[in-house]
Enzyme design. Structure first.
Site, PDB file in Angstrom:
ATOM      1  N   HIS A 126      78.533 -38.562 -11.897  1.00  0.00           N
ATOM      2  CA  HIS A 126      77.870 -39.225 -13.027  1.00  0.00           C
ATOM      3  C   HIS A 126      76.521 -39.760 -12.587  1.00  0.00           C
ATOM      4  O   HIS A 126      76.395 -40.385 -11.524  1.00  0.00           O
ATOM      5  CB  HIS A 126      78.713 -40.368 -13.573  1.00  0.00           C
ATOM      6  CG  HIS A 126      78.032 -41.111 -14.684  1.00  0.00           C
ATOM      7  ND1 HIS A 126      77.760 -40.522 -15.897  1.00  0.00           N
ATOM      8  CD2 HIS A 126      77.528 -42.381 -14.767  1.00  0.00           C
ATOM      9  CE1 HIS A 126      77.129 -41.390 -16.677  1.00  0.00           C
ATOM     10  NE2 HIS A 126      76.975 -42.518 -16.006  1.00  0.00           N
ATOM     11  N   SER A 127      75.495 -39.540 -13.418  1.00  0.00           N
ATOM     12  CA  SER A 127      74.141 -40.019 -13.167  1.00  0.00           C
ATOM     13  C   SER A 127      73.672 -39.483 -11.813  1.00  0.00           C
ATOM     14  O   SER A 127      73.679 -38.278 -11.580  1.00  0.00           O
ATOM     15  CB  SER A 127      74.119 -41.545 -13.252  1.00  0.00           C
ATOM     16  OG  SER A 127      72.803 -42.038 -13.306  1.00  0.00           O
ATOM     17  N   MET A 128      73.265 -40.350 -10.888  1.00  0.00           N
ATOM     18  CA  MET A 128      72.859 -39.862  -9.578  1.00  0.00           C
ATOM     19  C   MET A 128      73.959 -39.019  -8.934  1.00  0.00           C
ATOM     20  O   MET A 128      73.684 -38.083  -8.177  1.00  0.00           O
ATOM     21  CB  MET A 128      72.500 -41.031  -8.674  1.00  0.00           C
ATOM     22  CG  MET A 128      72.169 -40.648  -7.242  1.00  0.00           C
ATOM     23  SD  MET A 128      71.975 -42.106  -6.204  1.00  0.00           S
ATOM     24  CE  MET A 128      71.852 -41.334  -4.584  1.00  0.00           C
TER      25      MET A 128
END
Length: 231
Positions: free
Chosen positions: A73-75
């Site tokens: 998730h995200s980074m």
């Protein structure tokens, strides 16, 4: 099957607490915990992407052989993508599927500000807007003093990433996005399709950047279906 989960910038294994209870019993969930947080709080946080990617690969090599998928998730999406590429370059077993959320495709230059360079107050305002840290934590100076160095280190790692053209991955890619997430666009999420030579699936769910929490059951229902398709 094994599901290896990589959290967002500043996050740890706790990001995925409770997920295993909503997945099939034959799915092993492994959550990545990088230095500088949780039980590794005494260690210096990573300052290069390879410092996160290589330990994930080393950890996989020490586990019993089992088909696996990567989820970030995200980074963590960027890290998972980099892990898949590094596995290929080393001739190691590839993931059965790559699942990413809350992050535009790595080849997309989305014009987002470099959050790692913001001052403390500006960064706190961004964090409040993204709803990624509980208000009671944001308002606690002592806790924020612990969180901010790790968060900044992770943001700098992600924001210094330089994309290089390589052939698409052989594994299918599943992408998740929040309809109200200010850090992604529908086009940027859809551009992940260029990174796979196999099946591609994009799902947009209600919520902001951390829709994986507010829409957890819907996300995990989709993850369960996609993992089942890999068997």
């Amino acid at each position: 099957m094994r599901l290896v989960c990589v959290p967002n910038a500043g996050g740890g294994a706790a990001t995925f607490r409770g997920w295993a209870d909503l997945l099939p019993g034959d799915v092993e969930l492994w959550a990545v915990r990088s230095p500088g947080r949780e039980t590794r709080i005494a260690e210096k946080p990573p300052h290069r992407l390879s410092m996160i990617v290589d330990p994930v690969i080393d950890g996989l090599s020490r586990l019993d052989p089992l088909p696996f998928a990567l989820l970030g998730h995200s980074m963590g999406a960027l890290v998972s993508f980099a892990v898949a590429r590094r596995l290929r370059s080393r001739g190691l077993p590839a993931p059965a599927r790559l699942l990413v959320s809350g992050w535009n495709a790595p080849q997309v230059r989305d014009g987002m500000p470099r959050l790692g360079r913001l001052g403390d107050e500006d960064l706190r305002r961004v964090l409040h807007r993204l709803d990624g840290i509980p208000p009671e934590v944001l308002g606690n100076p002592e806790l924020m003093d612990l969180i901010m160095p790790v968060l900044r280190a992770d943001l700098n790692v992600a924001e210094s990433y330089v994309y290089a053209d390589e052939p698409p991955l052989a594994c299918p890619i599943s992408v998740f996005g929040g309809t109200g997430d200010p850090t992604t666009t529908a086009g940027g999420l859809g551009a992940w399709s260029a990174q796979t030579a196999s099946a591609f699936r994009l799902r947009l769910l209600p919520g902001g950047h951390f829709f994986i929490h507010t829409q957890r059951r819907a996300v995990l229902d989709a993850v369960r279906r996609d993992l089942g398709a890999c068997r």
